[in-house]
Scaffold this motif. Sequence first.
Motif, PDB file in Angstrom:
ATOM      1  N   UNK A  18       0.852  -1.182   0.000  1.00  0.00           N
ATOM      2  CA  UNK A  18       0.000   0.000   0.000  1.00  0.00           C
ATOM      3  C   UNK A  18       0.890   1.234   0.000  1.00  0.00           C
ATOM      4  N   UNK A  19       0.314   2.377  -0.297  1.00  0.00           N
ATOM      5  CA  UNK A  19       1.125   3.586  -0.395  1.00  0.00           C
ATOM      6  C   UNK A  19       1.806   3.872   0.935  1.00  0.00           C
ATOM      7  N   UNK A  20       3.158   3.946   0.943  1.00  0.00           N
ATOM      8  CA  UNK A  20       3.870   4.170   2.206  1.00  0.00           C
ATOM      9  C   UNK A  20       3.617   5.564   2.757  1.00  0.00           C
ATOM     10  N   UNK A  21       3.560   5.651   4.086  1.00  0.00           N
ATOM     11  CA  UNK A  21       3.295   6.943   4.709  1.00  0.00           C
ATOM     12  C   UNK A  21       4.537   7.646   5.220  1.00  0.00           C
ATOM     13  N   UNK A  22       5.589   6.892   5.541  1.00  0.00           N
ATOM     14  CA  UNK A  22       6.804   7.483   6.110  1.00  0.00           C
ATOM     15  C   UNK A  22       7.721   7.953   4.993  1.00  0.00           C
ATOM     16  N   UNK A  23       7.377   9.098   4.420  1.00  0.00           N
ATOM     17  CA  UNK A  23       8.099   9.560   3.235  1.00  0.00           C
ATOM     18  C   UNK A  23       9.099  10.651   3.569  1.00  0.00           C
ATOM     19  N   UNK A  24      10.219  10.617   2.823  1.00  0.00           N
ATOM     20  CA  UNK A  24      11.280  11.606   2.985  1.00  0.00           C
ATOM     21  C   UNK A  24      11.229  12.576   1.810  1.00  0.00           C
ATOM     22  N   UNK A  25      11.270  13.861   2.088  1.00  0.00           N
ATOM     23  CA  UNK A  25      11.324  14.850   1.023  1.00  0.00           C
ATOM     24  C   UNK A  25      12.635  14.736   0.256  1.00  0.00           C
ATOM     25  N   UNK A  26      12.546  14.801  -1.056  1.00  0.00           N
ATOM     26  CA  UNK A  26      13.738  14.749  -1.902  1.00  0.00           C
ATOM     27  C   UNK A  26      13.766  15.973  -2.801  1.00  0.00           C
ATOM     28  N   UNK A  27      14.947  16.340  -3.231  1.00  0.00           N
ATOM     29  CA  UNK A  27      15.081  17.485  -4.126  1.00  0.00           C
ATOM     30  C   UNK A  27      16.148  17.235  -5.162  1.00  0.00           C
TER      31      UNK A  27
END
Length: 392
Positions: free
Chosen positions: A131-140
């Motif tokens: 399922x769509x993961x919730x613990x996401x890290x911002x990337x740039x």
Amino acid sequence: MTRRPGFLSLALAAVLTMSACSGDKGAKPAPSTATTPARSTVPFSLAVTPAANASGLPLSTEIGTAVTGGRVTGVEVLSAGKRVEGALRADGTAWVPAKPLTPSTSYTATVTATGDDGRTESRATRFTTMSRPGNRVGTGMYLFSGGTYGVAMPVVVEFVDFQVPEAERAAVARRLFVTSDPPQLGGWHWFGGNQVLFRPKEHWKPGTRLTVRAALDGHPLGNGRYGDQERAASVTIDASARSLEVDNATKQMVARKDGQVVRTMKVSLGKTSTPSSSGNLVVMDKLDKTIFDSSTYGVPATSPDGYRSEIHYAQRLTWSGEFIHAAPWSVGDQGVRNVSHGCVNVSWEDAEWVFGFTAIGDPVTIRGTERTVTAGNGWTAWDLPWEEFTQA
């Protein structure tokens, strides 16, 4: 200053040609000594991953292809009967989807390979994504489609407020793809766990076109965290090679275009207590006007070494706050002595000219100061020898 939030090694093909030599006209051909090349003695085998009926897989899942005694000749991935677009890695070890897989979705992958003996085999596997993961890290990614950059521009991928664990960095870098036209040898280097940079062995050839993909949407970054989204950019390297060279011994900055000197300017660098950083730097940002405030670096503006000033024609060289900028208050010192807080001070006229001359990604070399730039304090990819930059 707030930072704005793309490993694919570039394949270089070498074509070898051989010319046949003719004997005297009318000479009889020598008896043939050629033999039929022996077929490979490596047994033909094909295995694929993920394992059959695997579930809860990342949205970045690739179809692994392990072949001996042959090569992959086709990969088909289907979801609900619809074909999923993607491509095989250059080394043939995996098929990469062209965009993130859909959460909580079943896929069927069929891999076909042909052996050196001419046999063809196929293997299929079926798997389901998480399922769509919730613990996401911002990337740039410091590239913007349609932009034009200088010849020293690295591909910079950043992870916001997160350090990618060392054990995960190689796998993360494999999800970062760079293609150059014309092809040029390049590689990645991690500066700590929150920033990874790609550069060619030498400066980019003027006019190079770059296509970059940071395929991190839903990709595991370690410690139960996942990438936030997919990022991509298509950019151009400027047709002219510009550079700036700053020499503390002469207190001068020399601007070159395609190797030719176009302007020489007087400078004042950082005083002994706050020296400028020597090294191979890159123009990271350009600001027509900004405020320099020492309190952002822990030095109150009201203290003897503090300041809060409006600055014009500022070009960032380091994260710690070293810039090239207009400093009309130090014109009398420029070319004579160092009085700045670490920046490269030039006159208003020279600052305006050099601001118009440069682009983000242009190389800036500073020599002879009391301090060497710290790795990662700016885009310091060019401050490492190639062998060190590319070592694991």
